[in-house]
Design an enzyme around this catalytic site. Structure first.
Site, PDB file in Angstrom:
ATOM      1  N   SER A  83      -5.820 -16.647 -19.242  1.00  0.00           N
ATOM      2  CA  SER A  83      -6.613 -17.299 -20.282  1.00  0.00           C
ATOM      3  C   SER A  83      -7.915 -17.878 -19.717  1.00  0.00           C
ATOM      4  O   SER A  83      -8.658 -17.190 -19.024  1.00  0.00           O
ATOM      5  CB  SER A  83      -5.752 -18.366 -20.972  1.00  0.00           C
ATOM      6  OG  SER A  83      -6.336 -18.820 -22.161  1.00  0.00           O
ATOM      7  N   ASP A 142      -1.386 -10.932 -28.794  1.00  0.00           N
ATOM      8  CA  ASP A 142      -2.061 -12.207 -28.525  1.00  0.00           C
ATOM      9  C   ASP A 142      -2.784 -12.677 -29.782  1.00  0.00           C
ATOM     10  O   ASP A 142      -3.655 -11.988 -30.303  1.00  0.00           O
ATOM     11  CB  ASP A 142      -3.057 -12.010 -27.380  1.00  0.00           C
ATOM     12  CG  ASP A 142      -3.505 -13.309 -26.741  1.00  0.00           C
ATOM     13  OD1 ASP A 142      -3.775 -14.263 -27.493  1.00  0.00           O
ATOM     14  OD2 ASP A 142      -3.614 -13.366 -25.504  1.00  0.00           O
ATOM     15  N   HIS A 182       0.280 -14.661 -26.210  1.00  0.00           N
ATOM     16  CA  HIS A 182      -0.697 -15.129 -25.224  1.00  0.00           C
ATOM     17  C   HIS A 182      -0.019 -15.584 -23.935  1.00  0.00           C
ATOM     18  O   HIS A 182      -0.619 -15.526 -22.867  1.00  0.00           O
ATOM     19  CB  HIS A 182      -1.525 -16.272 -25.824  1.00  0.00           C
ATOM     20  CG  HIS A 182      -2.692 -16.672 -24.975  1.00  0.00           C
ATOM     21  ND1 HIS A 182      -3.694 -15.797 -24.638  1.00  0.00           N
ATOM     22  CD2 HIS A 182      -3.023 -17.853 -24.384  1.00  0.00           C
ATOM     23  CE1 HIS A 182      -4.595 -16.411 -23.883  1.00  0.00           C
ATOM     24  NE2 HIS A 182      -4.209 -17.655 -23.705  1.00  0.00           N
TER      25      HIS A 182
END
EC number: 3.1.1.-
Length: 260
Positions: A81, A210, A238
């Site tokens: 991320s 995601d 995610h």
């Protein structure tokens, strides 16, 4: 398989704790694994207001990379991320110590634009109401404010952990902390270099389900700054380290075998 060294970099508001499943599996396979808490994350004692630059936020990672001697094996840097931007900074400074950078559903900077470009481009396109109960804040100089966030439990359940075990969502609700957002004001305008970051082997792992970093945006980042190899975990949310830990570890072991 020869013993390899992995360094794991977490997402915004998270910490080294988010890698507990992956760390255990990689170590069981015989590898050396370090999961780093970025500043103001996990058990790192820094407070958000002390973080004025990307270097400040990335300091624990940079300190660890600096501690590695010339006799140490090169590391496989795995970034998740928003952790992709601190990882890119580390690769820019310590390219000679890194065999590969793996971007796991991560923001992947290029060497043409400011470091935060890929984050700003997506974040500004998301309507505020889609963030649900996430709390945003500002701090620092009012003329050049820095931004912070704390992911809300409803947002995490719907957008971040929707395919992950409920136990891991509950863990995250207990452990997430206010973090800086890696905006242009925090990261500055100077792009990463082709000689440093741009010279390191990069692999991207796409999370196919995601809800926060959509697959089409992950693929756009890959087109924007092509990588050595693209891999995919089709059913991962995610948080692939929670929703698909076995599949993720299998890919990381494959990467270690190929590139380290």
């Amino acid at each position: 398989m020869e013993k390899k060294r992995f360094v794991l970099v977490h997402a915004v508001c998270h910490g080294a704790w988010s890698w507990y499943k992956v760390k255990t599996k990689l170590e069981a396979a015989g590898h050396c694994v370090t999961a780093v808490d970025l500043a103001a994350s996990g058990i790192n004692m820094t407070i958000v207001e002390e973080i004025q630059t990307l270097m400040d936020y990335s300091k624990p990672l940079l300190n660890f990379m600096s501690s590695l001697g010339s006799d140490d094996d090169k590391v496989i840097l795995v970034a998740h991320s928003m952790g992709g931007i601190p990882a890119a900074l580390a690769a820019d400074i310590f390219s000679c110590k890194i065999s590969a950078v793996v971007f796991l559903a991560a923001f992947m900077p290029d060497t043409r634009n400011p470091p935060a470009y890929v984050f700003e481009k997506l974040i500004r396109s998301i309507p505020r109401e889609e963030w649900l109960d996430t709390a945003f804040g500002r701090y620092g100089n009012p003329d050049c404010p820095l931004e912070s966030a704390l992911l809300g439990p409803k947002f995490m359940a719907k957008k971040v952990y929707q395919r992950s075990p409920i136990e891991d969502l509950e863990l995250a609700k207990m452990l997430v902390r206010v973090n800086p957002l890696v905006t242009n004001n925090l990261a500055g305008a100077r792009s990463f270099t082709g000689e440093g970051y741009g010279s390191v082997t990069r692999i991207y792992i796409i999370s196919g389900e995601d809800n926060i970093l959509p697959e089409d945006y992950q693929r756009w980042m890959i087109r924007n700054f092509p990588v050595k190899e693209v891999m995919e975990i089709k059913d991962a949310d995610h948080m692939a380290m929670f929703s698909k830990p076995k599949e993720l570890c299998a890919l990381l072991l494959e990467i270690a075998d190929k590139y380290a």
